[in-house]
Design a protein around this motif. Structure first.
Motif, PDB file in Angstrom:
ATOM      1  N   GLN A  99      19.481 -15.884   1.861  1.00 34.84           N
ATOM      2  CA  GLN A  99      18.278 -15.432   1.072  1.00 34.84           C
ATOM      3  C   GLN A  99      18.565 -14.001   0.892  1.00 34.84           C
ATOM      4  OE1 GLN A  99      15.698 -15.325   4.772  1.00 34.84           O
ATOM      5  NE2 GLN A  99      14.854 -17.521   4.288  1.00 34.84           N
ATOM      6  N   GLU A 100      19.427 -13.340   1.312  1.00 34.76           N
ATOM      7  CA  GLU A 100      19.650 -12.059   1.131  1.00 34.76           C
ATOM      8  C   GLU A 100      20.442 -11.876  -0.150  1.00 34.76           C
ATOM      9  OE1 GLU A 100      21.703 -10.007   4.184  1.00 34.76           O
ATOM     10  OE2 GLU A 100      19.882 -10.094   5.674  1.00 34.76           O
ATOM     11  N   GLU A 101      21.236 -13.188  -0.396  1.00 30.91           N
ATOM     12  CA  GLU A 101      22.255 -13.183  -1.552  1.00 30.91           C
ATOM     13  C   GLU A 101      21.633 -13.870  -2.730  1.00 30.91           C
ATOM     14  OE1 GLU A 101      25.665 -11.932  -1.586  1.00 30.91           O
ATOM     15  OE2 GLU A 101      24.589 -10.819   0.100  1.00 30.91           O
ATOM     16  N   THR A 102      20.475 -14.230  -2.443  1.00 31.51           N
ATOM     17  CA  THR A 102      19.641 -14.961  -3.867  1.00 31.51           C
ATOM     18  C   THR A 102      19.063 -13.924  -4.617  1.00 31.51           C
ATOM     19  OG1 THR A 102      19.562 -16.807  -2.049  1.00 31.51           O
ATOM     20  CG2 THR A 102      18.383 -16.927  -4.233  1.00 31.51           C
ATOM     21  N   ILE A 103      19.260 -14.210  -5.760  1.00 32.00           N
ATOM     22  CA  ILE A 103      18.671 -13.175  -6.728  1.00 32.00           C
ATOM     23  C   ILE A 103      17.232 -13.758  -7.268  1.00 32.00           C
ATOM     24  CG2 ILE A 103      18.490 -12.207  -9.135  1.00 32.00           C
ATOM     25  CD1 ILE A 103      21.498 -12.060  -8.746  1.00 32.00           C
ATOM     26  N   ASP A 104      16.162 -12.898  -6.971  1.00 32.53           N
ATOM     27  CA  ASP A 104      14.655 -13.566  -7.205  1.00 32.53           C
ATOM     28  C   ASP A 104      14.627 -12.868  -8.670  1.00 32.53           C
ATOM     29  OD1 ASP A 104      12.342 -13.791  -7.736  1.00 32.53           O
ATOM     30  OD2 ASP A 104      11.453 -12.354  -6.182  1.00 32.53           O
ATOM     31  N   PRO A 105      14.231 -13.908  -9.599  1.00 29.21           N
ATOM     32  CA  PRO A 105      14.021 -13.695 -11.017  1.00 29.21           C
ATOM     33  C   PRO A 105      12.973 -12.613 -11.347  1.00 29.21           C
ATOM     34  CG  PRO A 105      13.669 -15.978 -10.567  1.00 29.21           C
ATOM     35  CD  PRO A 105      14.218 -15.504  -9.481  1.00 29.21           C
ATOM     36  N   GLU A 106      12.195 -12.827 -10.508  1.00 26.62           N
ATOM     37  CA  GLU A 106      10.813 -12.053 -10.796  1.00 26.62           C
ATOM     38  C   GLU A 106      10.915 -10.715 -10.416  1.00 26.62           C
ATOM     39  OE1 GLU A 106       8.071 -13.789 -12.069  1.00 26.62           O
ATOM     40  OE2 GLU A 106       9.561 -15.363 -12.446  1.00 26.62           O
ATOM     41  N   GLU A 107      11.836 -10.240  -9.697  1.00 28.39           N
ATOM     42  CA  GLU A 107      12.101  -9.019  -9.071  1.00 28.39           C
ATOM     43  C   GLU A 107      11.996  -7.979 -10.115  1.00 28.39           C
ATOM     44  OE1 GLU A 107      14.534  -7.788  -5.325  1.00 28.39           O
ATOM     45  OE2 GLU A 107      15.491  -8.662  -6.709  1.00 28.39           O
ATOM     46  N   ASP A 108      11.560  -6.924 -10.115  1.00 31.36           N
ATOM     47  CA  ASP A 108      11.636  -5.736 -10.894  1.00 31.36           C
ATOM     48  C   ASP A 108      12.733  -4.913 -10.601  1.00 31.36           C
ATOM     49  OD1 ASP A 108      11.483  -3.728 -12.499  1.00 31.36           O
ATOM     50  OD2 ASP A 108       9.329  -2.924 -11.882  1.00 31.36           O
ATOM     51  N   MET A 109      13.876  -5.221 -11.301  1.00 29.67           N
ATOM     52  CA  MET A 109      15.281  -4.222 -10.823  1.00 29.67           C
ATOM     53  C   MET A 109      14.867  -2.921 -11.002  1.00 29.67           C
ATOM     54  SD  MET A 109      17.855  -6.357 -10.701  1.00 29.67           S
ATOM     55  CE  MET A 109      18.191  -8.293 -10.754  1.00 29.67           C
ATOM     56  N   ASN A 110      14.015  -2.565 -11.722  1.00 28.60           N
ATOM     57  CA  ASN A 110      13.783  -1.019 -11.843  1.00 28.60           C
ATOM     58  C   ASN A 110      13.610  -0.407 -10.503  1.00 28.60           C
ATOM     59  OD1 ASN A 110      14.448  -1.114 -14.671  1.00 28.60           O
ATOM     60  ND2 ASN A 110      12.372  -1.536 -15.236  1.00 28.60           N
ATOM     61  N   LYS A 111      12.738  -1.309  -9.573  1.00 30.56           N
ATOM     62  CA  LYS A 111      12.270  -0.765  -8.456  1.00 30.56           C
ATOM     63  C   LYS A 111      13.356  -0.507  -7.392  1.00 30.56           C
ATOM     64  CE  LYS A 111       7.371  -1.600  -8.969  1.00 30.56           C
ATOM     65  NZ  LYS A 111       7.157  -2.772  -9.798  1.00 30.56           N
ATOM     66  N   LEU A 112      14.571  -1.301  -7.693  1.00 35.50           N
ATOM     67  CA  LEU A 112      15.400  -1.249  -6.577  1.00 35.50           C
ATOM     68  C   LEU A 112      16.146   0.190  -6.453  1.00 35.50           C
ATOM     69  CD1 LEU A 112      16.891  -4.699  -7.302  1.00 35.50           C
ATOM     70  CD2 LEU A 112      15.481  -3.976  -5.661  1.00 35.50           C
ATOM     71  N   ASP A 113      16.595   0.372  -5.284  1.00 37.51           N
ATOM     72  CA  ASP A 113      17.642   1.485  -5.202  1.00 37.51           C
ATOM     73  C   ASP A 113      19.021   1.276  -5.565  1.00 37.51           C
ATOM     74  OD1 ASP A 113      18.673   0.527  -3.078  1.00 37.51           O
ATOM     75  OD2 ASP A 113      17.510   1.521  -1.559  1.00 37.51           O
ATOM     76  N   ASP A 114      19.839   2.242  -5.741  1.00 34.61           N
ATOM     77  CA  ASP A 114      21.233   1.950  -6.147  1.00 34.61           C
ATOM     78  C   ASP A 114      21.874   1.074  -5.523  1.00 34.61           C
ATOM     79  OD1 ASP A 114      20.686   3.876  -8.157  1.00 34.61           O
ATOM     80  OD2 ASP A 114      21.874   5.593  -7.480  1.00 34.61           O
ATOM     81  N   LYS A 115      21.976   0.922  -4.183  1.00 36.53           N
ATOM     82  CA  LYS A 115      22.605   0.352  -3.276  1.00 36.53           C
ATOM     83  C   LYS A 115      22.198  -1.385  -3.674  1.00 36.53           C
ATOM     84  CE  LYS A 115      23.890  -0.757   1.443  1.00 36.53           C
ATOM     85  NZ  LYS A 115      23.148  -0.840   2.859  1.00 36.53           N
ATOM     86  N   GLU A 116      20.998  -1.653  -3.591  1.00 31.39           N
ATOM     87  CA  GLU A 116      20.283  -3.055  -3.869  1.00 31.39           C
ATOM     88  C   GLU A 116      20.708  -3.342  -5.351  1.00 31.39           C
ATOM     89  OE1 GLU A 116      18.684  -5.452  -2.067  1.00 31.39           O
ATOM     90  OE2 GLU A 116      19.713  -4.182  -0.488  1.00 31.39           O
ATOM     91  N   LEU A 117      20.592  -2.489  -6.369  1.00 29.78           N
ATOM     92  CA  LEU A 117      20.782  -2.757  -7.401  1.00 29.78           C
ATOM     93  C   LEU A 117      22.455  -3.107  -7.628  1.00 29.78           C
ATOM     94  CD1 LEU A 117      19.184  -2.881 -10.024  1.00 29.78           C
ATOM     95  CD2 LEU A 117      19.918  -0.684 -10.652  1.00 29.78           C
ATOM     96  N   ALA A 118      23.275  -2.430  -6.795  1.00 32.00           N
ATOM     97  CA  ALA A 118      24.797  -2.537  -7.175  1.00 32.00           C
ATOM     98  C   ALA A 118      24.937  -4.131  -6.354  1.00 32.00           C
ATOM     99  CB  ALA A 118      25.632  -1.710  -6.328  1.00 32.00           C
ATOM    100  N   LYS A 119      24.263  -4.320  -5.419  1.00 32.31           N
ATOM    101  CA  LYS A 119      24.612  -5.834  -4.675  1.00 32.31           C
ATOM    102  C   LYS A 119      23.923  -6.778  -5.542  1.00 32.31           C
ATOM    103  CE  LYS A 119      22.779  -7.921  -0.614  1.00 32.31           C
ATOM    104  NZ  LYS A 119      21.872  -7.748   0.492  1.00 32.31           N
TER     105      LYS A 119
END
Length: 167
Positions: A99-119
């Motif tokens: 679950q943690e490693e799956t990318i949600d296509p609907e997710e708004d990447m702009n809302k993620l913090d740097d760490k999450e974005l890097a992940k």
């Protein structure tokens, strides 16, 4: 012969008791397959798996052996260990990791913090790498799936099996 490594990682796994990461690798200089046990110390269920993975990968004693093992793969093993320390079953830990490693296509990447974005980015890079399957590189090893011994009596040693279809 550029790029001939002394050690070629073949598969790595985790052993819960005592906590250790186990690497099966080929010693190319002696043409032998060996096992290396790397004890996991100072790791608790509150530990940060990615930091632990990074530290292990950069550990001077293990660095040469882990050259071909991705940090994310080590992180996965640590997260299974952490789940075990939290009392989760292997299946639960794996599920959680997926679950943690799956990318949600609907997710708004702009809302993620740097760490999450890097992940997310590293997941995408890895998915991309995986799909490219560099067959021309004999040393190239990639993660396919995790298989677990059905028999839990095996002191719960968990392997991350790496192979190509042509087995």
């Amino acid at each position: 012969a550029e790029g001939t490594m002394t050690f070629t990682a073949q598969k790595c796994g985790i052993c819960f008791q005592p906590p250790s990461i186990i690497l099966i690798y080929r010693d190319n200089s002696q043409d032998k397959t060996r096992q290396r046990i790397m004890p996991v110390r100072n790791f608790s269920r509150f530990s940060d798996c990615s930091r632990a993975a990074e530290q292990l990968k950069n550990n001077p004693r293990h660095k040469a052996y882990l050259e071909r093992v991705s940090q994310r793969q080590l992180q996965k093993l640590y997260s299974l260990l952490r789940g075990h320390l939290e009392g989760q079953s292997l299946a639960e830990s794996l599920e959680k990791f997926q679950q943690e490693e799956t990318i949600d296509p609907e997710e708004d990447m702009n809302k993620l913090d740097d760490k999450e974005l890097a992940k997310r980015k590293s997941i995408m890079d890895e998915l991309f790498e995986k799909n490219r399957k560099r067959k021309d590189d004999p040393d190239f090893v990639y993660n396919v799936e995790v298989e677990f011994p059905l028999d839990e009596q095996l002191e719960s040693c968990t392997w991350d099996i790496e192979s190509d279809e042509e087995v």
